[in-house]
Write a protein that holds these residues in place. Structure first.
Motif, PDB file in Angstrom:
ATOM      1  N   LYS A 231       0.126  -3.719 -89.845  1.00  0.00           N
ATOM      2  CA  LYS A 231      -0.708  -4.511 -90.743  1.00  0.00           C
ATOM      3  C   LYS A 231      -2.095  -3.894 -90.731  1.00  0.00           C
ATOM      4  CE  LYS A 231      -2.078  -9.232 -91.883  1.00  0.00           C
ATOM      5  NZ  LYS A 231      -1.659 -10.627 -91.791  1.00  0.00           N
ATOM      6  N   THR A 232      -2.666  -3.698 -91.927  1.00  0.00           N
ATOM      7  CA  THR A 232      -3.972  -3.060 -92.041  1.00  0.00           C
ATOM      8  C   THR A 232      -5.002  -4.054 -92.570  1.00  0.00           C
ATOM      9  OG1 THR A 232      -2.958  -0.884 -92.429  1.00  0.00           O
ATOM     10  CG2 THR A 232      -5.253  -1.167 -93.106  1.00  0.00           C
ATOM     11  N   TYR A 233      -6.129  -4.101 -91.887  1.00  0.00           N
ATOM     12  CA  TYR A 233      -7.234  -4.973 -92.273  1.00  0.00           C
ATOM     13  C   TYR A 233      -8.393  -4.124 -92.791  1.00  0.00           C
ATOM     14  CZ  TYR A 233      -5.031  -8.673 -89.415  1.00  0.00           C
ATOM     15  OH  TYR A 233      -4.176  -9.588 -88.865  1.00  0.00           O
TER      16      TYR A 233
ATOM     17  N   ASN B  61      -6.098 -13.568 -92.626  1.00  0.00           N
ATOM     18  CA  ASN B  61      -4.787 -12.920 -92.524  1.00  0.00           C
ATOM     19  C   ASN B  61      -4.035 -12.900 -93.837  1.00  0.00           C
ATOM     20  OD1 ASN B  61      -4.265 -11.968 -89.744  1.00  0.00           O
ATOM     21  ND2 ASN B  61      -4.739 -14.087 -89.201  1.00  0.00           N
TER      22      ASN B  61
ATOM     23  N   THR C 285      -5.700  -0.674 -88.385  1.00  0.00           N
ATOM     24  CA  THR C 285      -4.256  -0.905 -88.440  1.00  0.00           C
ATOM     25  C   THR C 285      -3.745  -1.326 -87.069  1.00  0.00           C
ATOM     26  OG1 THR C 285      -3.963   0.722 -90.214  1.00  0.00           O
ATOM     27  CG2 THR C 285      -1.995   0.118 -88.955  1.00  0.00           C
TER      28      THR C 285
ATOM     29  N   ASN D 250      -5.728  -9.952 -95.523  1.00  0.00           N
ATOM     30  CA  ASN D 250      -5.879  -8.783 -94.641  1.00  0.00           C
ATOM     31  C   ASN D 250      -7.308  -8.249 -94.628  1.00  0.00           C
ATOM     32  OD1 ASN D 250      -3.146  -9.075 -94.237  1.00  0.00           O
ATOM     33  ND2 ASN D 250      -2.560  -7.377 -95.557  1.00  0.00           N
TER      34      ASN D 250
END
Length: 304
Positions: free
Chosen positions: A286-288, A230, A277, A233
């Motif tokens: 939040k985009t991973y 986290n 996202t 990301n």
């Protein structure tokens, strides 16, 4: 004199050019912005009066609070409410309203499309009551019948274990924990309001919940759980050798109410990193970056 006239003509010409440019720019703005943003100052309560007494109005929170003389019959209160000429309010000004059961919601609507809500609470002097309760700009919902107050704060509004609420109590009363004092709201907290006569008191239980920040809770492909970082990301999934990375369907979970895109179960090509996202109820995202790696095949050496 001839030189002066020439300069004067130049400045006139330059001024005309500026005027033309401004007109063109204004037209261009109109072309791109055809919508009308309502003027919310046209949908406010300017004053709220009962008899000769004016209430306190907090436009930021949308609250109206006041304490009337001791013994006032709160079941029949007739407020005189002033608003802009273009606005209307419900319940209407001059009507008898019952404030004995807790806050009353007033809805103000303007002819320009703007509207807003005010929560009005009234107590009699010495009546042990919390009239408004907020944490930051989040207004609590007061349930007088059950003596509870519920507040939902945003994911970025601090930590539940250290929050300083602000509140208004009826005049002629005291409270055990003052407004502005920080408390740990990871569990419900009690506030006791006592009348100055020492004979009557009322307790409220305050429950604070916090919206979860956008996050992916789990990410699994073919039964293999991904490693979620986290802080950076990223998500890394390591799969067996020979897995076809061009067509993988991950199973993804997130906190209740949050939306993931691409959706869980949809087939993706992971020959390169794929962005996922997640959006929470505050519309924060939040985009991973998700990467799939394959375990290198084991090589055996035969001797002899």
């Amino acid at each position: 004199m001839k030189t002066f006239n020439t300069k004067q003509s130049f400045f006139r010409f330059y001024g005309v050019l500026i005027a033309i440019a401004f007109t063109i720019f204004s037209c261009a703005k109109d072309d791109f912005f055809n919508d009308r943003v309502p003027d919310y100052s046209e949908s406010i309560v300017q004053s709220f009066k009962v008899g000769n007494q004016y209430a306190e109005i907090n436009h930021t929170l949308g609250t109206i609070t006041m304490t009337l003389p001791s013994g006032t019959d709160l079941t029949k209160v007739t407020p005189d409410i002033r608003m802009p000429e273009s606005a209307s309010i419900s319940p209407t000004s001059g009507t008898s309203i019952d404030f004995s059961n807790g806050p009353v919601i007033f809805q103000v609507k303007s002819s320009n499309g703007a509207n807003r809500k005010y929560t009005a609470s009234i107590a009699a002097y010495g009546d042990p009551k919390i009239l408004s309760f907020s944490i930051g700009d989040k207004l609590g919902v007061i349930d007088e019948s059950n003596r509870t107050i519920s507040v939902e704060i945003g994911s970025q509004d601090g930590n539940l274990n250290n929050l300083a609420p602000t509140f208004v109590i009826a005049k002629g009363t005291t409270v055990d924990f003052s407004s502005g004092v920080a408390r740990d709201f990871t569990t419900p907290k009690m506030y006791t309001i006592t009348s100055n006569n020492g004979y009557t008191a009322r307790q409220y239980t305050v429950n604070v919940t916090q919206i979860e920040a956008p996050a992916i809770s789990s990410f699994t492909i073919n039964g293999v759980a991904g490693i979620i970082d986290n802080a950076n990301n990223t998500i890394l999934v390591v799969l067996p050798p020979g897995t076809n990375k061009t067509a993988l369907s991950p199973t993804i979970t997130a906190p209740t109410g949050q939306v993931i895109s691409p959706a869980s179960g949809s087939t993706q090509n992971f020959t390169q990193a794929v962005n996922y996202t997640v959006k929470n109820k505050e519309n924060l995202t939040k985009t991973y970056a998700v990467t799939v790696q394959l375990i290198a095949p084991t090589k055996y050496a035969f001797l002899g």
